[in-house]
Design an enzyme around this catalytic site. Structure first.
Site, PDB file in Angstrom:
ATOM      1  N   LYS A   3      -1.795  56.593  27.943  1.00 10.08           N
ATOM      2  CA  LYS A   3      -2.178  56.397  29.347  1.00 10.08           C
ATOM      3  C   LYS A   3      -1.130  56.940  30.310  1.00 10.08           C
ATOM      4  O   LYS A   3      -1.464  57.435  31.377  1.00 10.08           O
ATOM      5  CB  LYS A   3      -2.412  54.905  29.636  1.00 10.08           C
TER       6      LYS A   3
ATOM      7  N   LYS B 101     -14.557  54.413  28.962  1.00 10.20           N
ATOM      8  CA  LYS B 101     -14.998  54.288  30.350  1.00 10.20           C
ATOM      9  C   LYS B 101     -14.304  55.309  31.231  1.00 10.20           C
ATOM     10  O   LYS B 101     -14.782  55.641  32.296  1.00 10.20           O
ATOM     11  CB  LYS B 101     -14.609  52.892  30.888  1.00 10.20           C
TER      12      LYS B 101
ATOM     13  N   LYS C 240     -12.297  58.712  21.154  1.00 11.33           N
ATOM     14  CA  LYS C 240     -13.139  57.514  21.240  1.00 11.33           C
ATOM     15  C   LYS C 240     -13.952  57.537  22.547  1.00 11.33           C
ATOM     16  O   LYS C 240     -13.515  58.132  23.538  1.00 11.33           O
ATOM     17  CB  LYS C 240     -12.304  56.242  21.097  1.00 11.33           C
TER      18      LYS C 240
HETATM   19  P1  TYM Z   1     -10.868  47.617  27.026  1.00 12.48           P
HETATM   20  O1  TYM Z   1     -11.276  47.103  28.348  1.00 12.48           O
HETATM   21  O2  TYM Z   1     -10.347  49.012  26.942  1.00 12.48           O
HETATM   22  O3  TYM Z   1     -12.050  47.499  25.998  1.00 12.48           O
HETATM   23  C1  TYM Z   1     -12.733  46.274  25.819  1.00 12.48           C
HETATM   24  C2  TYM Z   1     -13.162  46.080  24.380  1.00 12.48           C
HETATM   25  O4  TYM Z   1     -14.015  47.152  23.981  1.00 12.48           O
HETATM   26  C3  TYM Z   1     -13.494  47.746  22.792  1.00 12.48           C
HETATM   27  N1  TYM Z   1     -13.785  49.188  22.837  1.00 12.48           N
HETATM   28  C4  TYM Z   1     -14.383  49.853  21.860  1.00 12.48           C
HETATM   29  N2  TYM Z   1     -14.880  49.449  20.661  1.00 12.48           N
HETATM   30  C5  TYM Z   1     -15.455  50.395  19.887  1.00 12.48           C
HETATM   31  N3  TYM Z   1     -15.548  51.702  20.240  1.00 12.48           N
HETATM   32  C6  TYM Z   1     -15.064  52.143  21.434  1.00 12.48           C
HETATM   33  N4  TYM Z   1     -15.174  53.422  21.772  1.00 12.48           N
HETATM   34  C7  TYM Z   1     -14.449  51.204  22.303  1.00 12.48           C
HETATM   35  N5  TYM Z   1     -13.879  51.295  23.531  1.00 12.48           N
HETATM   36  C8  TYM Z   1     -13.471  50.039  23.839  1.00 12.48           C
HETATM   37  C9  TYM Z   1     -12.002  47.484  22.838  1.00 12.48           C
HETATM   38  O5  TYM Z   1     -11.426  47.570  21.558  1.00 12.48           O
HETATM   39  C10 TYM Z   1     -11.968  46.085  23.398  1.00 12.48           C
HETATM   40  O6  TYM Z   1     -12.197  45.126  22.394  1.00 12.48           O
HETATM   41  N6  TYM Z   1      -6.390  45.530  26.311  1.00 12.48           N
HETATM   42  C11 TYM Z   1      -7.814  45.293  26.243  1.00 12.48           C
HETATM   43  C12 TYM Z   1      -8.267  44.134  27.108  1.00 12.48           C
HETATM   44  C13 TYM Z   1      -7.565  42.843  26.862  1.00 12.48           C
HETATM   45  C14 TYM Z   1      -7.746  41.990  25.745  1.00 12.48           C
HETATM   46  C15 TYM Z   1      -6.905  40.871  25.995  1.00 12.48           C
HETATM   47  C16 TYM Z   1      -8.535  42.057  24.593  1.00 12.48           C
HETATM   48  C17 TYM Z   1      -6.658  42.257  27.686  1.00 12.48           C
HETATM   49  N7  TYM Z   1      -6.278  41.071  27.167  1.00 12.48           N
HETATM   50  C18 TYM Z   1      -6.833  39.817  25.088  1.00 12.48           C
HETATM   51  C19 TYM Z   1      -8.439  40.989  23.679  1.00 12.48           C
HETATM   52  C20 TYM Z   1      -7.602  39.894  23.940  1.00 12.48           C
HETATM   53  C21 TYM Z   1      -8.522  46.542  26.731  1.00 12.48           C
HETATM   54  O7  TYM Z   1      -7.992  47.323  27.485  1.00 12.48           O
HETATM   55  O8  TYM Z   1      -9.818  46.607  26.344  1.00 12.48           O
END
Ligand code: TYM
Length: 351
Positions: free
Chosen positions: A131, A217, A214
């Site tokens: 990032k 968003k 991957k």
């Molecule tokens: P974020 O917002 O990027 O994504 C949210 C969730 O979606 C999953 N994900 C995917 N799974 C499969 N294929 C994909 N292409 C894909 N893109 C996203 C992510 O693995 C995630 O589960 N850091 C985290 C948010 C967070 C969090 C937490 C998660 C903050 N605190 C505590 C768990 C526990 C994040 O940026 O997810």
């Protein structure tokens, strides 16, 4: 109870023995929910909600601002994500749904963890490197410390299970390291060591334009992803134009090994239909993409169409969404406050 929880639930001799099983996960309110978030995370959240274990699902607005967000977009995306959770089947009466900023204990515990985690640990985080890109000096301090806040999200509730997609594995390992170091530094057995739950056919949904990236968003190409807000024609067009190779689908799952784009579409089909890759190969093995893609688009529209319609309906009443988030936050705070207080006590901080 889902298999995921059953296979990982605390045993008498496991490190988390003595902790009540609890599920926590979160998603950033940036842009629209995409198919990877839905299949890798939200769909699993719904399954775990019905497992009989206490579940907390957060909208991590304070993580989102580690890169600049337009304020009006952030508010809209926060409510839209709440609507997406509910439209996908999360029930605010069963799960605690809330945005992170409404529970200030997250940032308070994160500060304690800033003082537990080591620079070297954070320097190894691949997501920060991706990032921040080449211009590391210009990245926010928040982006660097992001995983400590994530560890606080999880450990604030003594969470034992964290359903996520594969890309979050390293962050959860860091949360585990923080829990272990805190316990060791202060000679306590206070924090559980949380287990990532990364299971199913779609733990890493790939871009529709490039099978090595991957689905995200934040990809500049909207054609690379399916948004939950896309209409039926857009979904059909995106799958029709999805990159593939010229061969027909193989007869067995093994034949997908060196064909990332084909494998991705088959994984998506398997996850959307609650089936397995082998079952999809049984049905479509040997068929051309021109036959498979429209079936995949129909399946996606049938699954996502009702969710998207329900999101639209919920978004008509933002005050009701805010009420739900406020209620979820107050229930979450009832768990969080004593755990934060005890963390301070352990460290000798008087409050
Ligand atoms: P974020 O917002 O990027 O994504 C949210 C969730 O979606 C999953 N994900 C995917 N799974 C499969 N294929 C994909 N292409 C894909 N893109 C996203 C992510 O693995 C995630 O589960 N850091 C985290 C948010 C967070 C969090 C937490 C998660 C903050 N605190 C505590 C768990 C526990 C994040 O940026 O997810």
């Amino acid at each position: 109870m889902t298999d995921a929880v059953q296979t990982q639930s605390p045993q008498a001799d496991a490190p988390n023995a003595g902790f009540t099983p609890r599920v926590f996960s979160g998603i950033q309110p940036t842009n629209h929910l995409q198919l990877g978030n839905y299949l890798g995370a939200v769909k699993r959240f719904v399954e775990m909600q019905d497992s009989g274990i206490e579940t907390l699902y957060c909208i991590v607005d304070l993580h989102a601002i580690t890169v600049w967000q337009d304020p009006a977009d952030l508010s809209r995306a926060t409510r839209e994500l709440a609507a997406g959770y509910i439209a996908s089947g999360l029930d605010p009466a069963k799960s605690m749904l809330f945005n992170q900023a409404r529970v200030p204990e997250h940032t308070q515990l994160a500060w304690l963890f800033n003082c537990v985690a080591r620079m070297g640990w954070l320097n190894r985080m691949t997501q920060f490197k991706d990032k921040a890109g080449k211009n590391r000096e210009n990245a926010s301090v928040g982006l660097f410390a992001y995983p400590n806040l994530m560890a606080a999200d999880i450990l604030l509730y003594h969470t034992t299970h964290v359903p996520v997609g594969e890309d979050q594995k390293q962050h959860i390992e860091l949360a585990r390291d923080i829990a272990i170091k805190f316990n060791n530094d202060f000679g306590v057995d206070f924090f559980p060591v949380p287990e990532p739950v990364i299971e199913g056919a779609a733990t890493r949904v790939m871009s529709l334009r490039d099978g090595s990236k991957k689905m995200s968003k934040s990809d500049p190409s909207d054609m690379s992803r399916i948004n939950l807000t896309d209409d039926a024609d857009t979904i059909a067009k995106k799958f029709r134009k999805a990159k593939t190779d010229p061969e027909p689908l193989p007869d067995t799952a093994d034949g997908l090994t060196d064909r990332p784009e084909a494998r991705n579409l088959v994984n998506i089909y398997a996850a959307l239909s609650d089936s397995t890759v082998d079952a999809v190969m049984g049905e479509y093995g040997g068929k051309a993409f021109s036959e498979f893609k429209p079936k995949l688009a129909d399946l996606a529209v049938a699954t996502l169409g009702p969710i998207s319609a329900e999101m639209d309906r919920l978004m008509q009443d933002p005050a009701e969404i805010d009420r739900i988030l406020e209620d979820g936050a107050s229930r979450a705070r009832a768990i969080a406050a004593p755990i934060l207080k005890r963390s301070y006590d352990i460290m000798g901080i008087l409050i």
